[in-house]
Write an enzyme that holds these catalytic residues in place. Structure first.
Site, short mmCIF file in Angstrom:
data_model
loop_
_atom_site.label_atom_id
_atom_site.label_comp_id
_atom_site.label_asym_id
_atom_site.label_seq_id
_atom_site.Cartn_x
_atom_site.Cartn_y
_atom_site.Cartn_z
N MET A 178 1.20 -1.20 0.24
CA MET A 178 0.20 -0.12 -0.07
C MET A 178 1.27 1.26 0.80
O MET A 178 2.04 1.33 0.81
CB MET A 178 -0.87 -0.43 1.36
CG MET A 178 -1.97 1.17 1.09
SD MET A 178 -2.92 0.95 -0.33
CE MET A 178 -3.84 -0.16 0.28
N GLY A 179 0.61 1.80 -1.19
CA GLY A 179 1.16 3.55 -1.33
C GLY A 179 1.26 4.64 -0.52
O GLY A 179 -0.14 4.77 0.18
N CYS A 180 0.96 5.72 -0.59
CA CYS A 180 0.91 6.60 -0.19
C CYS A 180 -0.80 6.64 -0.95
O CYS A 180 -1.23 7.86 -0.82
CB CYS A 180 1.41 7.93 -0.33
SG CYS A 180 3.35 7.90 0.29
N THR A 181 -0.86 6.47 -2.46
CA THR A 181 -2.16 6.79 -3.61
C THR A 181 -2.52 5.92 -3.34
O THR A 181 -3.74 6.03 -4.19
CB THR A 181 -1.20 7.33 -4.91
OG1 THR A 181 -0.19 6.46 -5.37
CG2 THR A 181 -0.55 8.85 -4.43
N GLY A 182 -2.09 4.43 -2.36
CA GLY A 182 -3.52 3.62 -2.57
C GLY A 182 -2.51 2.07 -3.11
O GLY A 182 -1.71 1.89 -3.05
#
Length: 856
Positions: free
Chosen positions: A827-831
């Site tokens: 899971m990254g900062c944008t999703g």
């Protein structure tokens, strides 16, 4: 434009022990004649809380019965009861003494009110059950003191005792050793006034679902005065009460004029609003302990209960013209001037006939007069007679003298233009304002067109002047033009006036709330037909008290083309039809369409969202947006929807994709984009859309009253040719107005034609094939997941591939594993993201594009 009467709330607090220990008649008797028979039998004439709730005039004060209904009870009223009477009324409630004493401590910010610990616990429990008293106010009630400590304050420090059921349960302390203005006696009276005023404001805000942050100014007009030895009446009850009521954006000041104070204050408030200085001004007042049991001797002498056992309060909201609520005529104000004189004829002439004559009106042109609405059950045994009746006789007599009325018509004038009195005898409380709640209701329901409110005051009581005082004002039906009253003019002027029906049954805020929204919308050149049990002047109406029948009647009106569209609170749309909402986003005040908000476009999530995008485009175009931008909310299925919509664009269907305001851009929208309306059309599933529409509609009202926007929108679907708009049961009048105006706009712009054209365009672009491809992809994916896929040898993964739906994340990883590429999900900062090595990045993207997990 004139300011309007937006709301009126009224409260009572039953304070039987304060009658005995704090009313001036009783405290004076204790000094002058401590062994009097009156004091000995007084306690036997005190009413119970249950008795005061059932007392007809009290039920009228809080709005459960009208003045006309009260009149139907034979006098005297003190021996009459209203069966099944409630402490809660349309305009307010009746608070028991135990709660009110606790409220006094809540309103004390200088630790002057001390409560015995057991009583403190009791009142805290009781107030926590009162829905109007917030938890932060409850926490202001302290744990309490030992009874011995409270008695010490009373005996040694001249504190004023607080009694409940004849027992000491607390006290109010002195705030200064020498200053009489800060004595316990004066502070007791002032805290009672502040508490009843604060509760009046809180009650009114709740009854009318008013946002407390919208209040700019507060004017208190009670008969008490707060200050110290250097400025005996220079204090500010208004701001003190506003603090307790949580009016953080308001300032305020006090207006005093004895019994005429409320009328003076309302004239001030309406002028402040009309001038544009403030938008929303509350005029309020608490009650007086000094006047409790004021006529008690006469009541006891005649074997009656003490009827002056209630502390009263009221709060009135004066606001900018909403084109619905009754207007206050600032140009029709009666004034008792310095040179008027004090004879009855001079007073009534200055307050009634002079302002009317200047406006070209007769006394008989005012439908209702409200002066001193004293309860005759209280005043007649004391020898003061029927005060309202005396006022109406004087007004009628002047009308006869002016030639507006025949002498033989005098009694019918009193009957038609007057009312019985019902308010507690606390000076400023009965002075015209008790009728404002009913007046607003009667004017908006079309029962009357106008009313005059009269305040009169006895300035000589202050020993500063022998002058009398008084001021009056007129409230009347809102002057905004009612377009739909002239159907014949529609043809003459060749103007297409949209005809919209609305069902009024089922609202959590009552039919009057729906009618208010309908009346507002009507001012926008819309013909509105109500379907329900209530209606209002200017609205067409179809009578029913059954919700099911209301829908049948609505469909009949649509099928017969008697209306162009309809607004209702629920509707069983067929599969394939769902509604497109329209909201005003808070960040920039920009409108956005949410596709969709209720209904089922498809049994498949992704397929449904693709259809929702088309529905949203149709609705936006029908609202005048020629080339609306389209964004996809970052919910499950968003990436698959993106792929499908881009396929449609490649096939020739013109979709104007939006770009996220976030740094990485893209058509998939983050939460920030919802706030800023980065897209004209925000595509989502209907469940999420339903949640969004509720949040956007009610974020500033605490949730239970939807106050912003246009509702859940029209039902859209291929071959669905009825314009049916949805609102919520929680929708307030502003949203209902918006929904009707939304419907009218869709009618004027020909939504059915736009819908037909748009479906033809998208079908030419292979709409069916794209949807079938989604189904095929899902089937293949389901089969693939049944196969056991082993992960390749682990390696360091540092590169991110974003844009994959969270529901497809693990499947996407297995696609790469199947092709001998090691990958991990994360899971990254944008999703959601897939992690791969830098060496495998490009190949991995190619594989995921081919499998339709991401787009190019």
């Amino acid at each position: 434009m004139n300011s309007v009467l937006k709301a009126a709330g009224y409260i009572l607090a039953h304070t039987p022990d304060m009658v005995i220990h704090n009313g001036t008649t009783q405290t004076t008797e204790r000094v002058v004649n401590p062994d009097s028979k009156y004091l000995k039998v007084l306690k036997d004439h005190i009413r119970t809380y249950d008795e005061v709730i059932k007392y007809p005039p009290n039920q009228a004060y809080i709005g459960n019965i009208t003045p006309q209904q009260l009149k139907e009870y034979d006098m005297p009223w003190y021996d009459k009861e209203i069966p099944n009477a409630s402490k809660y009324g349309k305009f307010g409630e009746i608070m028991p003494q135990e709660e009110f004493i606790g409220l006094m401590q809540i309103c004390d910010v200088f630790d002057l009110v001390k409560l015995e610990k057991n009583f403190a616990s009791l009142t805290k429990k009781l107030l926590s059950e009162n829905k109007l008293i917030s938890s932060d106010l409850i926490e202001k009630i302290k744990d309490g003191e030992e009874l011995q400590e409270i008695k010490k304050f009373i005996e040694e420090e001249h504190a004023e005792p607080l009694y409940n059921k004849g027992e000491i349960v607390g006290c109010v302390k002195n705030a200064h050793d020498v200053d009489q203005n800060l004595s316990a006696h004066v502070l007791f009276e002032n805290i009672v006034s502040k508490a009843s005023c604060s509760f009046s404001i809180i009650n009114m805000l709740d009854k009318y679902n008013i946002n407390k942050d919208d209040i700019d100014y507060v004017i208190d007009c009670c008969e008490e005065a707060c200050g110290d030895m250097n400025q005996r009446g220079g204090g500010n009850f208004a701001k003190a009460a506003a603090e307790i009521a949580g009016l953080n954006n308001a300032t305020g000041s006090d207006v005093r004029g004895f019994c005429a104070g409320p009328a003076h204050a309302i004239v001030h408030a309406s002028a402040l609003v009309k001038s544009g200085t403030f938008k929303n001004v509350i005029v309020c007042a608490g009650g007086s302990t000094a006047k409790l049991g004021m006529n008690g001797k006469d009541h006891v002498k005649k074997g009656m209960p003490i009827l002056e056992d209630m502390v009263a309060g009221f709060a009135i909201l004066i606001s900018e013209n909403d084109k619905v609520s009754p207007e206050i005529r600032n140009d029709m104000v009666g004034r008792h001037t310095v040179g008027t004189g004090s004879s009855p004829q001079a007073v009534i002439t200055s307050l009634v006939s002079d302002p009317l004559e200047k406006a070209g009106l007769k006394i008989t042109d005012i439908e209702k007069y409200s002066a001193e609405m004293q309860n005759p059950d209280i005043t007649k045994p004391a020898g003061a007679g029927d005060v309202p009746m005396a006022n109406y006789k004087m007004i009628g007599a002047l009308a006869v003298k002016k030639g507006d009325l025949e002498r033989k018509e005098l009694m019918s004038f009193i009957e038609n233009h007057g009312m019985v009195g019902w308010a507690p005898t606390q000076g400023h409380i009965p002075s015209g304002v008790p009728y404002l709640g009913f007046a607003r209701q009667d004017i908006m329901n079309g029962k009357i067109k106008n009313a005059m409110i009269i305040g009169k005051g006895s300035l000589f009581l202050g020993r500063m002047t022998n002058l009398f005082d008084g001021i009056s004002f007129v409230i009347e039906e809102n002057s905004a033009k009612k377009f739909n009253e002239v159907e014949a003019d529609e043809n003459i002027l060749d103007i297409k006036i949209p005809k919209i029906a609305i069902t009024t049954l089922g609202s959590e805020h009552g039919e009057q709330n729906v009618l208010e929204g309908a009346l507002r919308a009507m001012k926008s050149n819309i013909s509105v037909t109500t379907i329900g049990s209530e209606t209002a002047t200017g609205l067409k109406h179809v009578e029913t008290s059954c919700e099911k029948e209301a829908h049948e009647l609505m469909e009949n009106l649509l099928d017969s083309k008697k209306v162009d569209g309809a607004v209702t609170m629920h509707y069983p749309f067929p599969i394939g039809v769902s509604t497109v909402g329209r909201v005003v986003t808070p960040s920039k005040g920009k409108e956005m369409f949410i596709a969709t908000t209720t209904g089922t476009s498809s049994a498949g999530r992704v397929e449904g969202m693709v259809k929702n995008a088309i529905y949203g485009i149709i609705t936006a175009k029908a609202c005048g947006i020629k080339n609306p931008t389209v964004g996809i909310a970052n919910v499950d299925g968003a990436r698959q929807v993106e792929i499908a919509l881009k396929a449609l664009k490649e096939n020739g269907y013109d979709i104007n994709f939006a770009s996220s305001d976030r740094a990485d851009g893209g058509v998939v929208m983050r939460g920030n984009d919802l706030m800023t309306a980065s897209a004209d059309v925000m595509v989502t599933d209907s469940l999420t859309g339903n949640l969004l529409i509720k949040l956007f509609s009610a974020y500033n009202s605490g949730g239970k009253y939807e106050s912003v926007g246009y509702g859940y929108g029209p039902g859209i679907g291929k071959d669905f040719n009825k314009l049916i708009m949805i609102i919520s049961r929680a929708s307030g009048a502003p949203v209902i107005e918006g929904a009707i105006r939304f419907a009218a706009e869709l009618v004027n712009n020909g939504i059915h034609n736009i819908s037909k054209e748009e479906f033809e365009k998208v079908e030419k672009a292979g709409f069916k094939e794209v949807l079938q491809g989604l189904k095929k992809s899902r089937i293949e994916s389901a089969v693939a997941t049944e196969e056991k896929v082993e992960a390749p040898e682990k390696e360091v993964v540092t590169e991110q591939i974003s844009g994959i739906d969270v529901m497809d994340l693990e499947d996407a990883v297995e696609v790469l594993w199947k092709n001998k590429i090691y990958a991990e999900s994360g899971m990254g900062c944008t999703g959601p993201i897939v992690l791969v090595s830098s060496a495998n990045l490009e190949k991995s993207k190619e594989l995921l594009i081919e499998a339709k997990y991401i787009s190019e």
